[in-house]
Design an enzyme around this catalytic site. Structure first.
Site, short mmCIF file in Angstrom:
data_model
loop_
_atom_site.label_atom_id
_atom_site.label_comp_id
_atom_site.label_asym_id
_atom_site.label_seq_id
_atom_site.Cartn_x
_atom_site.Cartn_y
_atom_site.Cartn_z
N LEU A 44 -8.81 -9.42 31.44
CA LEU A 44 -8.52 -9.65 32.85
C LEU A 44 -7.42 -10.70 32.89
O LEU A 44 -7.56 -11.78 32.30
CB LEU A 44 -9.79 -10.14 33.55
N ASP A 45 -6.31 -10.39 33.56
CA ASP A 45 -5.14 -11.27 33.56
C ASP A 45 -5.50 -12.70 33.94
O ASP A 45 -6.44 -12.94 34.70
CB ASP A 45 -4.09 -10.75 34.56
N ILE A 46 -4.72 -13.65 33.44
CA ILE A 46 -4.97 -15.06 33.72
C ILE A 46 -4.93 -15.36 35.22
O ILE A 46 -5.64 -16.24 35.72
CB ILE A 46 -3.94 -15.96 32.96
N ARG A 76 -1.12 -4.34 38.75
CA ARG A 76 0.20 -4.97 38.94
C ARG A 76 1.32 -3.92 38.91
O ARG A 76 2.26 -3.95 39.72
CB ARG A 76 0.47 -6.02 37.87
#
Length: 275
Positions: free
Chosen positions: A68-70, A203
């Protein structure tokens, strides 16, 4: 080698093997979140006198079911010990997201933390145009992952190469979206709910939606609301990261984890048979 076996046995006496969800906050990588969970469990066992400091040599095996992206938050699925073998089924399984997007600006990371690459007018965008555009991104689609991602290129993370200023070429790949729905629209902001399969980047979706609308866009907020059999309400919050709560979560969710994995493996076997 003897000490390694002892260390594993020490933890397996107190922590169950299984799968459970935690909540990952914005500003932390998935790996860092896992390290902090491991440290919390270590301190909990130490405070109860169940282990000694020397027992803890990073032999508590934990794994997660998908980065999970930062800059994202939400459901992060975690497995302990031999249950880590089941994580690929969750990595490639169904996930749901709620995302907030901003029209008119595209960034190098495809989210709000990146450098603006271009700005374009968006006053021609209406809710009707947006909803018609979203239909193009349902089902199987070709998607180019973000330049700043955890994908490996020549054995190194694409994001690491990009930060070094190297040219990174990531090939588009086929991904699947079960549904993409607009939940709010007040230009330049719109919000969408996405249900998708493994390897899907929200994204990238929002970047491509912007381009499809004749403008540009980036993701400003991203929340993973479910993964596999787990939802946000199932997640252990940081203050709940104790051995007792982890064991309780593993036991409480064991039945639906088994049901989910049986379904995934059954579908896989059917595809092999059909092929």
């Amino acid at each position: 080698m003897k000490n390694l076996k002892v260390s594993h046995k020490v933890f397996e006496k107190h922590i169950l093997a299984g799968i459970f969800p935690i909540f990952k906050k914005v500003g932390r990588t998935s790996a860092k979140t896992l390290e902090e969970l491991k440290e919390n469990l270590k301190q909990d066992l130490l405070s109860q006198g169940k282990i000694n400091e020397e027992d803890f040599c990073n032999h508590l095996k934990l794994g997660h079911g998908g980065v999970l992206d930062i800059d994202a938050e939400g459901v992060l699925v975690v497995a302990t010990f031999h249950s880590c073998r089941s994580l690929p089924a969750l990595l490639s399984g169904t996930k749901s997201y709620h995302a907030v997007a901003i029209l008119g600006v595209e960034t190098d990371t495809d989210n709000a933390s990146g450098k603006a690459l271009k700005e374009m007018p968006y006053d021609h965008i209406t809710l009707d145009k947006l909803e018609r555009c979203l239909k193009d991104y349902k089902g199987y689609i070709w998607q180019k992952p973000p330049l700043y991602s955890s994908l490996k290129v020549c054995g190194k993370r694409a994001s690491d190469l990009a930060r070094l200023g190297q040219n990174v070429d990531i090939e588009p790949r086929e991904v699947y979206a079960e549904s993409v729905e607009c939940t709010s629209f007040t230009a330049p902001k719109f919000e969408i709910r996405v249900q998708c399969g493994g390897g899907f980047y929200v994204r990238s979706l929002i970047r491509d939606i912007g381009r499809g609308l004749g403008t540009c866009a980036h993701t400003s907020e991203l929340l993973r609301t479910s993964q596999g059999p787990f939802t946000l309400s199932d997640c252990l919050q940081e203050h709940q990261w104790t051995v007792g709560n982890v064991n309780d979560s593993i036991q409480r969710h064991a039945w639906k984890v088994k049901k989910y994995l049986d379904s995934v493996f059954s579908t896989y076997r059917k595809r092999i048979d059909d092929w």
